[in-house]
Motif scaffolding. Sequence first.
Motif, PDB file in Angstrom:
ATOM      1  N   ALA A 264       0.853  -1.190   0.000  1.00  0.00           N
ATOM      2  CA  ALA A 264       0.000   0.000   0.000  1.00  0.00           C
ATOM      3  C   ALA A 264       0.885   1.236   0.000  1.00  0.00           C
ATOM      4  O   ALA A 264       1.973   1.229   0.570  1.00  0.00           O
ATOM      5  CB  ALA A 264      -0.906  -0.004   1.222  1.00  0.00           C
ATOM      6  N   ARG A 265       0.411   2.274  -0.642  1.00  0.00           N
ATOM      7  CA  ARG A 265       1.128   3.550  -0.653  1.00  0.00           C
ATOM      8  C   ARG A 265       0.440   4.505   0.300  1.00  0.00           C
ATOM      9  O   ARG A 265      -0.782   4.654   0.277  1.00  0.00           O
ATOM     10  CB  ARG A 265       1.151   4.149  -2.060  1.00  0.00           C
ATOM     11  CG  ARG A 265       2.062   5.374  -2.169  1.00  0.00           C
ATOM     12  CD  ARG A 265       2.088   5.935  -3.573  1.00  0.00           C
ATOM     13  NE  ARG A 265       0.856   6.626  -3.925  1.00  0.00           N
ATOM     14  CZ  ARG A 265       0.516   7.857  -3.491  1.00  0.00           C
ATOM     15  NH1 ARG A 265       1.303   8.494  -2.670  1.00  0.00           N
ATOM     16  NH2 ARG A 265      -0.607   8.397  -3.878  1.00  0.00           N
ATOM     17  N   CYS A 266       1.223   5.134   1.158  1.00  0.00           N
ATOM     18  CA  CYS A 266       0.686   6.145   2.065  1.00  0.00           C
ATOM     19  C   CYS A 266       0.462   7.415   1.250  1.00  0.00           C
ATOM     20  O   CYS A 266       1.407   7.995   0.726  1.00  0.00           O
ATOM     21  CB  CYS A 266       1.659   6.401   3.213  1.00  0.00           C
ATOM     22  SG  CYS A 266       1.104   7.709   4.326  1.00  0.00           S
ATOM     23  N   TYR A 267      -0.803   7.814   1.096  1.00  0.00           N
ATOM     24  CA  TYR A 267      -1.082   8.989   0.277  1.00  0.00           C
ATOM     25  C   TYR A 267      -1.441  10.225   1.094  1.00  0.00           C
ATOM     26  O   TYR A 267      -1.526  11.322   0.550  1.00  0.00           O
ATOM     27  CB  TYR A 267      -2.161   8.696  -0.770  1.00  0.00           C
ATOM     28  CG  TYR A 267      -3.545   8.428  -0.220  1.00  0.00           C
ATOM     29  CD1 TYR A 267      -4.450   9.449  -0.012  1.00  0.00           C
ATOM     30  CD2 TYR A 267      -3.945   7.130   0.071  1.00  0.00           C
ATOM     31  CE1 TYR A 267      -5.720   9.202   0.478  1.00  0.00           C
ATOM     32  CE2 TYR A 267      -5.209   6.870   0.559  1.00  0.00           C
ATOM     33  CZ  TYR A 267      -6.091   7.905   0.761  1.00  0.00           C
ATOM     34  OH  TYR A 267      -7.337   7.652   1.254  1.00  0.00           O
ATOM     35  N   ASP A 268      -1.611  10.074   2.408  1.00  0.00           N
ATOM     36  CA  ASP A 268      -1.903  11.245   3.248  1.00  0.00           C
ATOM     37  C   ASP A 268      -1.799  10.847   4.710  1.00  0.00           C
ATOM     38  O   ASP A 268      -1.848   9.665   5.058  1.00  0.00           O
ATOM     39  CB  ASP A 268      -3.301  11.774   2.942  1.00  0.00           C
ATOM     40  CG  ASP A 268      -3.499  13.228   3.385  1.00  0.00           C
ATOM     41  OD1 ASP A 268      -2.529  13.847   3.886  1.00  0.00           O
ATOM     42  OD2 ASP A 268      -4.611  13.740   3.224  1.00  0.00           O
ATOM     43  N   ARG A 269      -1.664  11.870   5.550  1.00  0.00           N
ATOM     44  CA  ARG A 269      -1.730  11.685   7.010  1.00  0.00           C
ATOM     45  C   ARG A 269      -2.746  12.673   7.539  1.00  0.00           C
ATOM     46  O   ARG A 269      -2.791  13.822   7.112  1.00  0.00           O
ATOM     47  CB  ARG A 269      -0.389  11.973   7.676  1.00  0.00           C
ATOM     48  CG  ARG A 269       0.649  10.952   7.416  1.00  0.00           C
ATOM     49  CD  ARG A 269       1.887  11.144   8.253  1.00  0.00           C
ATOM     50  NE  ARG A 269       2.375  12.517   8.207  1.00  0.00           N
ATOM     51  CZ  ARG A 269       3.412  12.966   8.866  1.00  0.00           C
ATOM     52  NH1 ARG A 269       4.095  12.161   9.642  1.00  0.00           N
ATOM     53  NH2 ARG A 269       3.804  14.203   8.772  1.00  0.00           N
ATOM     54  N   GLU A 270      -3.567  12.199   8.466  1.00  0.00           N
ATOM     55  CA  GLU A 270      -4.560  13.068   9.108  1.00  0.00           C
ATOM     56  C   GLU A 270      -4.239  13.164  10.591  1.00  0.00           C
ATOM     57  O   GLU A 270      -3.820  12.187  11.200  1.00  0.00           O
ATOM     58  CB  GLU A 270      -5.972  12.473   8.985  1.00  0.00           C
ATOM     59  CG  GLU A 270      -6.565  12.510   7.621  1.00  0.00           C
ATOM     60  CD  GLU A 270      -7.985  11.946   7.621  1.00  0.00           C
ATOM     61  OE1 GLU A 270      -8.390  11.307   8.602  1.00  0.00           O
ATOM     62  OE2 GLU A 270      -8.677  12.147   6.621  1.00  0.00           O
ATOM     63  N   TRP A 271      -4.485  14.335  11.146  1.00  0.00           N
ATOM     64  CA  TRP A 271      -4.347  14.529  12.589  1.00  0.00           C
ATOM     65  C   TRP A 271      -5.757  14.736  13.116  1.00  0.00           C
ATOM     66  O   TRP A 271      -6.327  15.811  12.972  1.00  0.00           O
ATOM     67  CB  TRP A 271      -3.454  15.720  12.883  1.00  0.00           C
ATOM     68  CG  TRP A 271      -2.069  15.499  12.391  1.00  0.00           C
ATOM     69  CD1 TRP A 271      -1.612  15.721  11.137  1.00  0.00           C
ATOM     70  CD2 TRP A 271      -0.979  14.968  13.126  1.00  0.00           C
ATOM     71  NE1 TRP A 271      -0.299  15.367  11.033  1.00  0.00           N
ATOM     72  CE2 TRP A 271       0.132  14.908  12.248  1.00  0.00           C
ATOM     73  CE3 TRP A 271      -0.814  14.547  14.437  1.00  0.00           C
ATOM     74  CZ2 TRP A 271       1.371  14.433  12.652  1.00  0.00           C
ATOM     75  CZ3 TRP A 271       0.424  14.075  14.823  1.00  0.00           C
ATOM     76  CH2 TRP A 271       1.496  14.021  13.946  1.00  0.00           C
ATOM     77  N   ARG A 272      -6.338  13.689  13.668  1.00  0.00           N
ATOM     78  CA  ARG A 272      -7.745  13.739  14.093  1.00  0.00           C
ATOM     79  C   ARG A 272      -7.936  14.389  15.448  1.00  0.00           C
ATOM     80  O   ARG A 272      -8.910  15.058  15.683  1.00  0.00           O
ATOM     81  CB  ARG A 272      -8.336  12.336  14.112  1.00  0.00           C
ATOM     82  CG  ARG A 272      -8.415  11.762  12.710  1.00  0.00           C
ATOM     83  CD  ARG A 272      -9.203  10.506  12.703  1.00  0.00           C
ATOM     84  NE  ARG A 272      -9.245  10.011  11.333  1.00  0.00           N
ATOM     85  CZ  ARG A 272      -9.611   8.825  10.997  1.00  0.00           C
ATOM     86  NH1 ARG A 272      -9.988   7.978  11.923  1.00  0.00           N
ATOM     87  NH2 ARG A 272      -9.618   8.453   9.747  1.00  0.00           N
ATOM     88  N   THR A 273      -7.016  14.151  16.351  1.00  0.00           N
ATOM     89  CA  THR A 273      -7.167  14.724  17.690  1.00  0.00           C
ATOM     90  C   THR A 273      -5.924  15.507  18.049  1.00  0.00           C
ATOM     91  O   THR A 273      -4.815  15.163  17.649  1.00  0.00           O
ATOM     92  CB  THR A 273      -7.387  13.621  18.754  1.00  0.00           C
ATOM     93  OG1 THR A 273      -6.253  12.742  18.733  1.00  0.00           O
ATOM     94  CG2 THR A 273      -8.653  12.834  18.485  1.00  0.00           C
ATOM     95  N   GLN A 274      -6.135  16.537  18.815  1.00  0.00           N
ATOM     96  CA  GLN A 274      -5.010  17.358  19.240  1.00  0.00           C
ATOM     97  C   GLN A 274      -4.165  16.571  20.238  1.00  0.00           C
ATOM     98  O   GLN A 274      -4.684  15.989  21.187  1.00  0.00           O
ATOM     99  CB  GLN A 274      -5.534  18.633  19.890  1.00  0.00           C
ATOM    100  CG  GLN A 274      -4.543  19.750  19.887  1.00  0.00           C
ATOM    101  CD  GLN A 274      -5.189  21.038  20.316  1.00  0.00           C
ATOM    102  OE1 GLN A 274      -6.119  21.035  21.106  1.00  0.00           O
ATOM    103  NE2 GLN A 274      -4.694  22.141  19.794  1.00  0.00           N
ATOM    104  N   GLY A 275      -2.884  16.497  20.005  1.00  0.00           N
ATOM    105  CA  GLY A 275      -1.994  15.774  20.905  1.00  0.00           C
ATOM    106  C   GLY A 275      -1.879  14.295  20.579  1.00  0.00           C
ATOM    107  O   GLY A 275      -1.008  13.616  21.089  1.00  0.00           O
TER     108      GLY A 275
END
Length: 128
Positions: free
Chosen positions: A37-48
């Motif tokens: 699989a290719r990592c196409y994005d990163r999300e930051w869902r919660t602070q910290g």
Amino acid sequence: MGSEVLLFIPPLLGLIAIIWIFRRRLLVRARGIEAEARCYDREWRTQGGGPTFLLSFTLADGRRMTCSADESDVSAGTRVGDTVTVRYDPQAPGRVETALSAQKPLWKRMDLITLTLVEVVFLALALR
């Protein structure tokens, strides 16, 4: 009698959830196929909290699938554009986990540990 029966609904639902999660993980481990699989994005869902990695991979029949993985389920230092090995169930491609996650013993999974602890609390309350 009605309220006594209602006390057992949360433990019963928790038990069903635990069985469902174990079944899902065991099926991926038993008949899973590995794919890159290719990592196409990163999300930051919660602070910290850590990032969630968004992964894209191709099934054996050529269809494209996406999934997400927590920071603990990918190699340290994974970045957008890197590859991550995943395992998916060919009979239900939505059942997917990273190879790193699949190598963890089931008892080291925080989702299962948390759900089991909640189940024990509900069961203790129902049996009082």
